[in-house]
Design a protein around this motif. Structure first.
Motif, PDB file in Angstrom:
ATOM      1  N   HIS A   1      -6.814  -0.724  -8.209  1.00 37.72           N
ATOM      2  CA  HIS A   1      -5.718  -1.417  -8.882  1.00 37.72           C
ATOM      3  C   HIS A   1      -5.149  -2.463  -7.947  1.00 37.72           C
ATOM      4  CE1 HIS A   1      -5.964   2.388 -11.042  1.00 37.72           C
ATOM      5  NE2 HIS A   1      -5.920   2.932  -9.851  1.00 37.72           N
ATOM      6  N   GLU A   2      -4.229  -3.256  -8.475  1.00 38.94           N
ATOM      7  CA  GLU A   2      -3.567  -4.236  -7.622  1.00 38.94           C
ATOM      8  C   GLU A   2      -2.777  -3.505  -6.548  1.00 38.94           C
ATOM      9  OE1 GLU A   2      -0.429  -7.858  -7.800  1.00 38.94           O
ATOM     10  OE2 GLU A   2      -1.126  -7.031  -9.719  1.00 38.94           O
TER      11      GLU A   2
ATOM     12  N   MET B   1       0.843  -1.200   0.000  1.00 36.98           N
ATOM     13  CA  MET B   1       0.000   0.000   0.000  1.00 36.98           C
ATOM     14  C   MET B   1       0.875   1.246   0.000  1.00 36.98           C
ATOM     15  SD  MET B   1      -3.017   0.868   2.698  1.00 36.98           S
ATOM     16  CE  MET B   1      -3.773  -0.739   2.518  1.00 36.98           C
ATOM     17  N   THR B   2       0.524   2.194  -0.830  1.00 39.70           N
ATOM     18  CA  THR B   2       1.299   3.430  -0.866  1.00 39.70           C
ATOM     19  C   THR B   2       0.468   4.559  -0.274  1.00 39.70           C
ATOM     20  OG1 THR B   2       2.425   2.652  -2.846  1.00 39.70           O
ATOM     21  CG2 THR B   2       2.582   4.998  -2.379  1.00 39.70           C
ATOM     22  N   ASN B   3       1.040   5.239   0.719  1.00 46.14           N
ATOM     23  CA  ASN B   3       0.349   6.336   1.411  1.00 46.14           C
ATOM     24  C   ASN B   3       0.972   7.648   0.954  1.00 46.14           C
ATOM     25  OD1 ASN B   3      -1.247   4.714   3.638  1.00 46.14           O
ATOM     26  ND2 ASN B   3       0.797   3.829   3.510  1.00 46.14           N
ATOM     27  N   ILE B   4       0.130   8.554   0.477  1.00 49.71           N
ATOM     28  CA  ILE B   4       0.620   9.757  -0.192  1.00 49.71           C
ATOM     29  C   ILE B   4       0.035  11.009   0.454  1.00 49.71           C
ATOM     30  CG2 ILE B   4       0.715  10.949  -2.434  1.00 49.71           C
ATOM     31  CD1 ILE B   4      -0.162   7.858  -3.380  1.00 49.71           C
TER      32      ILE B   4
ATOM     33  N   HIS C   1       2.524   5.759  -9.544  1.00 51.15           N
ATOM     34  CA  HIS C   1       2.633   4.316  -9.712  1.00 51.15           C
ATOM     35  C   HIS C   1       4.107   3.887  -9.694  1.00 51.15           C
ATOM     36  CE1 HIS C   1       1.115   0.409 -10.861  1.00 51.15           C
ATOM     37  NE2 HIS C   1       2.087   0.334 -11.758  1.00 51.15           N
ATOM     38  N   LYS C   2       4.919   4.671 -10.393  1.00 49.38           N
ATOM     39  CA  LYS C   2       6.352   4.363 -10.474  1.00 49.38           C
ATOM     40  C   LYS C   2       6.999   4.438  -9.086  1.00 49.38           C
ATOM     41  CE  LYS C   2       8.215   6.215 -14.452  1.00 49.38           C
ATOM     42  NZ  LYS C   2       8.896   7.383 -15.038  1.00 49.38           N
TER      43      LYS C   2
ATOM     44  N   ILE D   1       8.284   1.958  -3.264  1.00 51.46           N
ATOM     45  CA  ILE D   1       7.819   2.003  -1.871  1.00 51.46           C
ATOM     46  C   ILE D   1       7.354   0.622  -1.421  1.00 51.46           C
ATOM     47  CG2 ILE D   1       5.944   2.889  -0.407  1.00 51.46           C
ATOM     48  CD1 ILE D   1       6.264   5.557  -2.116  1.00 51.46           C
ATOM     49  N   GLU D   2       6.554  -0.054  -2.272  1.00 48.99           N
ATOM     50  CA  GLU D   2       6.060  -1.401  -1.941  1.00 48.99           C
ATOM     51  C   GLU D   2       7.224  -2.368  -1.719  1.00 48.99           C
ATOM     52  OE1 GLU D   2       2.752  -2.813  -2.095  1.00 48.99           O
ATOM     53  OE2 GLU D   2       1.718  -0.914  -2.479  1.00 48.99           O
TER      54      GLU D   2
END
Ligand code: GDP
Ligand code: MG
Length: 351
Positions: free
Chosen positions: A38-39, A1-4, A155-156, A161-162
């Motif tokens: 998304h995945e 999970m990416t937290n922004i 996404h990149k 990060i993942e």
């Protein structure tokens, strides 16, 4: 999970961008927007109450793995400067600068603005961030220009990060609590982020700085019940063994934390902290999502006692606070002086 984190000055299009990127969830002095389509899962955290509230931006940044700094084409305000200083002090290596409201400007002006931004961010962690100009105005001739490009950049960065998060799954678990409430029939539910490690249902884990054990009864991520989850996840946890009044934002679920209210911290002052830090000053201390005003009791530079630490200088501050704070040796403490124009003054770690 990416937290922004989505940060910037008022009226810079932060909330409009958040709602374009995700579905609105939790809303307090920060607003969460979730994108589960998304995945790779994304959570956007709008520092809604900033610049009025410092806690709002500090919470958004501390809950995030990367940041989007929103600036309008004519919006290079002192608050944007303050955001750059905060990101730089916290060492935010991943992020994107969004030139928002691109429909209110024209290409030449935006190109000139990109040059200006390059100068402003030179020598800071932002110097290599991508700059994307965009708008969220559905009625503009160039409606939603830049949004796909922004998503691509996110996404990149998210992939990196993942990958980094997976390397931390085997560390001791640490969850920071950002919201909590009592749910009839369930008990205490906390919302938070797994900062490191992996948590499982039926784990017994410490609550800090209260220093007691609680049971993890249930785990939800993105509204789905799961048995375990790893680093980076935003979670809702059903907990047993505590009362709502024992909780505060910023408390940690962990098996080992240090607890103190007075600190000795090796601080480096921002070169923009023009007033410096003087003996007896009151600074606002932030560590994770906890905060407390602290008084400067002693300043030492290179072993010698001083009555002032100047902009850009490094020294050890002895600080006296009023409440228990949970922290670890690796935590980066952030300081603000609320009277200054540029409020973020320093970061440091305990010595
Ligand atoms: P925030 O204070 O940073 O959260 O900014 P908001 O997202 O609330 O936006 C402030 C104002 O600017 C609102 O009236 C929005 O409708 C408007 N706005 C936001 N994004 C855009 C944009 O891309 N183009 C235009 N023309 N207006 C925008
Ligand atoms: Mg807003």
């Amino acid at each position: 999970m990416t937290n922004i984190a989505i940060i910037g000055d008022e009226q810079s299009g932060r909330t409009s961008l958040g709602s374009k990127l995700g579905k609105k969830g939790t809303d307090s002095d920060i607003t969460l927007f979730n994108d589960d389509r998304h995945e790779q899962k994304y959570v956007y955290i709008d520092a809604k109450s900033y610049p009025k509230s410092m806690k709002s931006i500090v919470a958004a940044l501390n809950l995030s793995d990367m940041a989007i700094l929103c600036v309008t084409p004519n919006g290079l305000t002192p608050i944007v400067g303050e955001c750059v200083v905060a990101l730089d002090l916290l060492g935010f290596k991943r992020g994107i600068i969004a030139i928002t409201k691109s429909d209110t400007s024209y290409a030449m002006e935006i190109d000139a603005f990109k040059e200006t931004l390059k100068k402003v961010t030179a020598g800071t962690v932002l110097e290599n961030w991508e700059v994307v100009s965009l708008n969220t105005n559905k009625d503009a001739p160039n409606a939603f220009e830049g949004i796909d490009e922004l998503k691509e950049q996110i996404h990149k960065l998210g992939a990196g990060i993942e990958a980094e998060q997976r390397t931390k799954d085997s560390l001791p678990p640490r969850v920071v609590i950002d919201h909590f409430f009592n749910v009839t029939g369930i008990g205490i539910v906390i919302l938070g982020k797994v900062l490191q490690g992996t948590i499982h249902t039926h784990d017994k884990i410490g609550l800090y700085p209260v220093d007691k054990k609680v049971d993890i009864r249930s785990i939800q991520t993105h509204d789905v019940d799961v048995k375990e989850t790893g680093t980076g996840s935003r979670v809702g946890l059903g907990l047993k063994g505590l009362l709502e009044r024992e909780l505060e934002r910023g408390f940690l679920l962990s098996n080992s934390e240090l607890i103190a209210s007075d600190f000795e911290i090796e601080c480096t002052l921002s070169k923009f902290a023009k007033g410096g830090v003087k003996l007896d000053d009151v600074l606002h201390l932030f560590v994770g999502l906890q905060s407390d005003p602290v008084r400067v009791k002693k300043i030492t530079v290179g072993g010698a006692e001083k009555d002032k630490l100047n902009a850009g200088e490094t020294g050890v501050l002895k600080l006296e606070g009023g409440k228990k704070i949970a922290y670890s040796k690796e935590d980066l403490f952030l300081f603000a002086s609320l009277e200054d124009n540029q409020r973020f003054t320093a970061t440091g770690k305990v010595v």
